[in-house]
Design an enzyme around this catalytic site. Sequence first.
Site, short mmCIF file in Angstrom:
data_model
loop_
_atom_site.label_atom_id
_atom_site.label_comp_id
_atom_site.label_asym_id
_atom_site.label_seq_id
_atom_site.Cartn_x
_atom_site.Cartn_y
_atom_site.Cartn_z
N TYR A 1 0.84 -1.20 0.00
CA TYR A 1 0.00 0.00 0.00
C TYR A 1 0.88 1.25 0.00
O TYR A 1 0.56 2.24 -0.67
CB TYR A 1 -0.94 0.02 1.21
CG TYR A 1 -1.96 1.11 1.12
CD1 TYR A 1 -3.19 0.88 0.48
CD2 TYR A 1 -1.70 2.40 1.59
CE1 TYR A 1 -4.11 1.89 0.34
CE2 TYR A 1 -2.62 3.42 1.45
CZ TYR A 1 -3.84 3.16 0.83
OH TYR A 1 -4.75 4.18 0.68
N LYS B 1 -0.01 6.50 -23.54
CA LYS B 1 0.45 6.77 -24.92
C LYS B 1 1.95 6.48 -25.00
O LYS B 1 2.35 5.33 -25.14
CB LYS B 1 0.13 8.21 -25.31
CG LYS B 1 -1.36 8.46 -25.62
CD LYS B 1 -2.19 8.66 -24.42
CE LYS B 1 -3.57 9.19 -24.70
NZ LYS B 1 -4.40 9.25 -23.50
N ASP C 1 1.69 19.28 -21.43
CA ASP C 1 0.97 18.01 -21.55
C ASP C 1 1.94 17.09 -22.28
O ASP C 1 2.11 17.17 -23.50
CB ASP C 1 -0.33 18.18 -22.34
CG ASP C 1 -1.11 16.87 -22.43
OD1 ASP C 1 -0.48 15.79 -22.30
OD2 ASP C 1 -2.33 16.90 -22.63
N ARG D 1 -13.49 13.66 -34.37
CA ARG D 1 -12.83 14.77 -33.70
C ARG D 1 -13.28 16.04 -34.38
O ARG D 1 -12.58 16.64 -35.17
CB ARG D 1 -11.30 14.65 -33.75
CG ARG D 1 -10.73 13.51 -32.94
CD ARG D 1 -10.46 13.79 -31.48
NE ARG D 1 -11.56 13.60 -30.57
CZ ARG D 1 -11.40 13.21 -29.29
NH1 ARG D 1 -10.22 12.92 -28.81
NH2 ARG D 1 -12.44 13.13 -28.50
N PHE E 1 -7.64 20.19 -25.39
CA PHE E 1 -7.92 18.76 -25.41
C PHE E 1 -9.13 18.55 -24.51
O PHE E 1 -9.30 19.23 -23.51
CB PHE E 1 -6.72 17.90 -24.97
CG PHE E 1 -7.08 16.44 -25.10
CD1 PHE E 1 -7.22 15.87 -26.35
CD2 PHE E 1 -7.38 15.68 -23.98
CE1 PHE E 1 -7.64 14.55 -26.49
CE2 PHE E 1 -7.80 14.35 -24.12
CZ PHE E 1 -7.92 13.79 -25.37
N THR E 2 -9.95 17.58 -24.87
CA THR E 2 -11.26 17.39 -24.23
C THR E 2 -11.18 17.34 -22.70
O THR E 2 -11.80 18.16 -22.02
CB THR E 2 -11.92 16.11 -24.78
OG1 THR E 2 -10.99 15.03 -24.62
CG2 THR E 2 -12.26 16.27 -26.25
O1 PLI Z 1 -7.00 9.41 -21.21
P1 PLI Z 1 -6.14 9.94 -20.09
O2 PLI Z 1 -6.94 10.40 -18.93
O3 PLI Z 1 -5.06 9.02 -19.69
O4 PLI Z 1 -5.36 11.22 -20.66
C1 PLI Z 1 -6.01 12.37 -21.05
C2 PLI Z 1 -5.28 13.03 -22.18
C3 PLI Z 1 -4.57 14.17 -21.93
N1 PLI Z 1 -3.90 14.80 -22.93
C4 PLI Z 1 -3.91 14.36 -24.19
C5 PLI Z 1 -3.15 15.11 -25.22
C6 PLI Z 1 -4.58 13.20 -24.51
O5 PLI Z 1 -4.56 12.77 -25.76
C7 PLI Z 1 -5.31 12.50 -23.49
C8 PLI Z 1 -6.08 11.37 -23.77
N2 PLI Z 1 -6.30 11.01 -25.01
C9 PLI Z 1 -7.10 10.05 -25.45
C10 PLI Z 1 -7.93 9.19 -24.58
C11 PLI Z 1 -7.15 9.86 -26.89
O6 PLI Z 1 -7.84 8.97 -27.38
O7 PLI Z 1 -6.46 10.64 -27.57
#
Ligand code: PLI
Length: 463
Positions: A78, A264, A221, A388, A130-131
Amino acid sequence: MKYPKPTRRSWAEPFKIKVVEPLKTTTRQHRMAAIEEAGYNTFLLRSEDVYIDLLTDSGTNAMSDYQWAGMMLGDEAYAGSKNFYYLESNMQKYYGYKYLVPTHQGRGAEHIISQILIRPGDYVPGNMYFTTTREHQERAGGMFVDVIIDEAHDPESLHPFKGNVDLQKLEDLIKKVGAKKIPYISVAATVNMAGGQPVSMENLKAVRKLTAKHGIRVILDATRAVENAYFVKMREKGYEKKSVAAILKEMCSYTDGATMSGKKDLLVNIGGFLAINDRDVFDEARNMVVVFEGLHTYGGLAGRDMEAMARGMEEMTKEDYIRSRIGQVEYLGQKLLDWDVPIVKPIGGHAVFLDAKKILEHIPQEKYPAQTLAAEIYLDSGVRTMERGIVSAGRDPKTGENRRPKLELVRVTIPRRVYTQAHMDVTAESILEVYENRKKVKGLKMVYEPKHLRFFQARFKRI
Ligand code: PLI
């Protein structure tokens, strides 16, 4: 001779395949039923109804044997897991920030930094939204302001660094609202919504200089920063001979911290972190993470997940890996360009973005051309892509009106180390087939609209 000699030598994936997962092919009739049930939203499809899944490169990576071996070394304590300390030291080594707060994924880090730094009424400039990032900024009471260069909104512009911040726009904002109302600028490396377009080192340096004058922080980011570093190496003078690892570290050195989706660049299936240099912000973040994610040495992750991320950092900057990663995206994009299918140029780092506005020019934006195009590609071949455009852009929180982005795109996203060149061929042929029959396609109407991040769960019907 039957075939012309190649004009250049090819690259190949710097790995071989050890484990395979069978893919399922389906009939058009099956796909028709599936997309209808999914409300014409590819996010609502069951993945077992998908043939080649190019929805996202997020968490869809294939891990290496080295990473899988690391999973067995998960120290599932933990508190104080040794995998955390390894991740922390690799983050310091590869990104160069001082402090690490692990989070379950990128948006966990976005939540924490937004809540700590943004006060109601603040403005948060960024190189395109970004969303999830903007959602968290708005939830904290901030207002996102787009300060990306105009070229980013033009699919045809060949600017090599379409992710760049427009310094004039940033300066104008500072003049208009005052530096005190701007807690930080959020700079994304390879801008997702612009088509996976990079930021130049020169631009990052200039942003640093301008913001430092006004005491404004820069938060990177870093989700796809390695891919950005590769573009810097390929396109920016003076960086040709530098390693991608050195370029990455230099990029980070012009910023005060980073939010990171490990799903990513880090070649894993789950994980993220917040990295920061300021001790006070770190203390606050460490305090917040225990409320929302988990203890500050695991942040919602298992020890094995942190180990896999730490090892992913060692693999992501390998030159042959990153070259084949971007090379595969370029292969697909070039194929479509050769067939005159309109895509965002230059080809991005993690995906090829189809210009739905141009492809379905007879469908107005209110009838969701990109959403429609993604559904049509799925119907044709079972290849899953993502909208998108206007659906992803959502509504303005103040006016409630639809935001109408200039870019109305379908993202054909390539998971890392997952698919082969033959999968790219099949994908390109399916897109061409839909392109050639585009005139017959009609738009969609939205029949269910969720309040937050609507693109994930919105439902549509055919007109
Ligand atoms: O999906 P998360 O919560 O691990 O990360 C969010 C996120 C933040 N910044 C950027 C540039 C992204 O591309 C991003 C997540 N992107 C997704 C899920 C995508 O399909 O591009």
